[in-house]
Design an enzyme around this catalytic site. Structure first.
Site, short mmCIF file in Angstrom:
data_model
loop_
_atom_site.label_atom_id
_atom_site.label_comp_id
_atom_site.label_asym_id
_atom_site.label_seq_id
_atom_site.Cartn_x
_atom_site.Cartn_y
_atom_site.Cartn_z
N SER A 1 2.81 2.00 4.34
CA SER A 1 1.47 1.54 3.95
C SER A 1 0.49 2.73 3.90
O SER A 1 -0.20 2.95 2.90
CB SER A 1 1.00 0.50 4.97
OG SER A 1 -0.36 0.21 4.82
N ASP B 1 -5.48 16.94 2.96
CA ASP B 1 -6.09 15.71 3.47
C ASP B 1 -5.71 15.50 4.93
O ASP B 1 -4.75 16.10 5.43
CB ASP B 1 -5.60 14.52 2.61
CG ASP B 1 -6.51 13.31 2.73
OD1 ASP B 1 -7.51 13.38 3.47
OD2 ASP B 1 -6.22 12.30 2.05
N LYS B 2 -6.46 14.63 5.58
CA LYS B 2 -6.21 14.27 6.97
C LYS B 2 -6.17 12.75 7.07
O LYS B 2 -6.90 12.07 6.33
CB LYS B 2 -7.36 14.80 7.84
CG LYS B 2 -7.20 14.50 9.29
CD LYS B 2 -8.44 14.01 10.01
CE LYS B 2 -9.25 12.93 9.44
NZ LYS B 2 -9.90 12.00 10.39
N HIS B 3 -5.32 12.23 7.93
CA HIS B 3 -5.36 10.79 8.19
C HIS B 3 -5.39 10.55 9.69
O HIS B 3 -4.64 11.17 10.43
CB HIS B 3 -4.12 10.08 7.60
CG HIS B 3 -4.13 8.62 7.93
ND1 HIS B 3 -4.89 7.71 7.24
CD2 HIS B 3 -3.51 7.93 8.92
CE1 HIS B 3 -4.73 6.52 7.77
NE2 HIS B 3 -3.90 6.62 8.79
N SER B 4 -6.27 9.66 10.11
CA SER B 4 -6.31 9.29 11.53
C SER B 4 -5.86 7.85 11.66
O SER B 4 -6.18 7.00 10.82
CB SER B 4 -7.74 9.43 12.04
OG SER B 4 -7.92 8.64 13.19
N THR C 1 -14.83 5.19 8.19
CA THR C 1 -15.57 6.33 7.64
C THR C 1 -16.50 5.90 6.51
O THR C 1 -17.62 6.38 6.38
CB THR C 1 -14.56 7.39 7.16
OG1 THR C 1 -13.75 7.74 8.28
CG2 THR C 1 -15.25 8.63 6.64
N LYS D 1 -0.78 5.25 0.17
CA LYS D 1 -2.16 5.50 -0.28
C LYS D 1 -2.47 7.00 -0.22
O LYS D 1 -3.08 7.56 -1.12
CB LYS D 1 -3.14 4.72 0.60
CG LYS D 1 -3.06 3.22 0.35
CD LYS D 1 -3.87 2.42 1.35
CE LYS D 1 -3.23 2.36 2.71
NZ LYS D 1 -3.58 1.29 3.60
N LYS D 2 -2.07 7.65 0.87
CA LYS D 2 -2.39 9.09 1.03
C LYS D 2 -1.69 9.91 -0.05
O LYS D 2 -2.28 10.82 -0.63
CB LYS D 2 -1.95 9.58 2.41
CG LYS D 2 -2.91 9.21 3.50
CD LYS D 2 -4.14 10.08 3.47
CE LYS D 2 -5.36 9.36 4.01
NZ LYS D 2 -6.62 10.09 3.85
N ARG E 1 0.99 -8.94 5.72
CA ARG E 1 1.41 -8.52 7.07
C ARG E 1 0.35 -8.87 8.10
O ARG E 1 0.65 -9.30 9.22
CB ARG E 1 1.68 -7.00 7.09
CG ARG E 1 2.95 -6.62 6.32
CD ARG E 1 2.97 -5.12 6.05
NE ARG E 1 2.90 -4.34 7.25
CZ ARG E 1 2.21 -3.19 7.38
NH1 ARG E 1 1.55 -2.69 6.36
NH2 ARG E 1 2.20 -2.55 8.52
N1 URA Z 1 -3.44 1.18 8.33
C1 URA Z 1 -2.86 1.01 7.12
O1 URA Z 1 -3.39 1.42 6.09
N2 URA Z 1 -1.68 0.36 7.08
C2 URA Z 1 -1.06 -0.11 8.18
O2 URA Z 1 0.00 -0.68 8.05
C3 URA Z 1 -1.67 0.10 9.44
C4 URA Z 1 -2.87 0.75 9.47
#
Ligand code: URA
Length: 434
Positions: free
Chosen positions: A182, A79-82, A119, A186-187, A167
């Site tokens: 955070s 996977d990739k996260h930006s 996305t 999820k990832k 937050r």
């Molecule tokens: N994106 C997220 O999912 N969590 C954060 O805390 C900041 C950006």
């Protein structure tokens, strides 16, 4: 255990134990922790580091408040996260290209946030596409196609869903450790074997300084690697849009032009860099350089386009999208060319201002309940360093009305500066962190 005692530890500048952080995460998910207690924890964590070990414990505890997917597939799950930018439609190119190279890519993505596009919103600009799929459907797509770009279900990291909302309204998003927990909660819920992080820096990014970007990249790499997921990060430039277009359907059109035509430009360069890194981490290429070449081949020889089209059809989109995407994508009511006020080189573009101009056109949301107009945005955007003459077109606005086009035109002219001096555009990849 109770939240007061955990918050008191943070107040005394002590780090809560792993058990306490797990209790806190569970309390966020089951309601034992109140909003006030969660807000106090978040504010304290902005001032008192919980350390890499505490951050890892909080991340995994938040992940474990929901479903953690397990896979039985014939290749690595990656996977990739930006961290978010403007004109960033890399996921749409990268997921099918990685699948074409033998990886499985269950990409759980998000919606637009502030000036950055999402996305899921881009995919849903394609008529019929729904990104909210069941876990069964996601599993079938992995088996049959090798990739899927979908929204998180309510069962993915519910502790984060609640904590992020708290937050957001208490000015406590900005803690590097809380951002790490955070994003990774999820990832990591999708159990990837390898992960690449695209940490953006520049006028269109959330991180404006190299030090902040480096700290976030290092924190996320440390926690993800410690959790057993091979992870590296590229710090990439976001001082100009990645795609030459901003807006949901317009960005999909940019992707389709690359998938079905000539695959070159910044969007392709960044996709090959990130994809190469991932194939190297996952053992599907000897190293990132060989991986980048494999991604470039999948983007140019039609394999990524074919997988993308199958993914769109599996999510409810048109079966003939690859051949007839121009006919299917929605447009906007008004088109307006923006002209350069003077001759010279494009010296700077305020990416955040351009992104907000698209939100103003209706291409993003001011509040969660806003409806997006998928066809609006800005296309044909010039590049940094490009020479223009006075009166030359610097972009094309797609708006729902003349009034909206007026506002976007003023915003674009304020966001773009033109100077006479020559300028070398910044490199696309600034640094690699692992
Ligand atoms: N994106 C997220 O999912 N969590 C954060 O805390 C900041 C950006």
């Amino acid at each position: 255990m109770d939240a007061r005692a955990i918050n008191a530890k943070l107040r005394r500048r002590e780090v809560p134990s792993e058990e306490e952080l797990r209790w806190f995460a569970n309390g966020l998910a089951n309601g034992d922790v109140t909003d006030a207690q969660a807000a106090a924890f978040a504010m304290a964590a902005c001032f008192q580091s919980i350390g890499t070990e505490g951050c890892r414990a909080l991340t995994l505890a938040m992940r474990d408040t929901g479903d953690v997917l397990t896979w039985d597939l014939n290749g690595p799950v990656i996977d990739k996260h930006s961290t978010g930018g403007v004109g960033d439609c890399v996921s749409l190119l990268l997921a099918p290209a990685l699948a074409a190279c033998g990886a499985y890519v269950p990409m759980i993505s998000g919606r637009g946030l502030s000036h950055t596009g999402g996305t899921l919103d881009k995919l849903e600009a394609i008529p019929g596409v729904s990104t909210q799929v069941s876990e069964d459907h996601l599993r079938r797509m992995m088996q049959d196609i090798g990739c899927a770009i979908v929204g998180a279900t309510a069962q993915i990291a519910p502790a984060d869903k609640r904590f992020y909302a708290i937050r957001d309204v208490t000015a406590t998003v900005e803690s590097i450790e809380l951002i790490t927990a955070s994003i990774l909660s999820k990832k990591l819920a999708a159990s990837p074997d390898a992960l690449v992080l695209d940490v953006k820096i520049g006028s269109g990014a959330f991180m404006k300084t190299a030090d902040d970007a480096r700290a976030l990249a290092q924190s996320m790499c440390d926690v993800a690697n410690a959790a057993g997921c091979r992870t590296s990060a590229l710090i990439t430039d976001m001082n100009q849009p990645l795609a030459p277009a901003l807006g949901n359907a317009l960005e999909v059109a940019s992707v389709m032009r690359l998938l079905t035509g000539t695959a070159e430009g910044r969007l392709v360069d960044i996709s090959t860099a990130l994809g190469g890194e991932l194939l190297g981490l996952a053992g599907l290429a000897a190293d990132a350089t060989e991986g980048a070449a494999r991604i470039a081949a999948a983007l140019t020889d039609g394999r990524a386009a074919e997988i993308f089209a199958r993914m769109i059809a599996a999510m409810g989109g048109p079966a003939d999208f690859a051949a007839n995407w121009q006919r299917h994508l929605p447009g906007a009511e008004v088109q307006r060319a923006v002209k350069a006020p003077s001759a010279g080189r494009i010296a700077a573009m305020n990416g955040e201002a351009l992104g907000l101009a698209v939100v103003g056109l209706g291409g993003g949301r001011m509040v969660e309940s806003d409806r997006i107009h998928p066809g609006v945005g800005i296309s044909d955007i010039v590049s940094l360093g490009q020479q223009v003459g006075a009166g030359d077109r610097i972009c094309l606005i797609h708006a729902a009305s003349e009034d909206a086009a007026d506002m976007a035109e003023a915003a674009v002219l304020a966001a773009v500066s033109i100077r006479e001096a020559p300028l070398s555009p910044p490199p696309l990849v600034h640094e690699r962190i692992s």
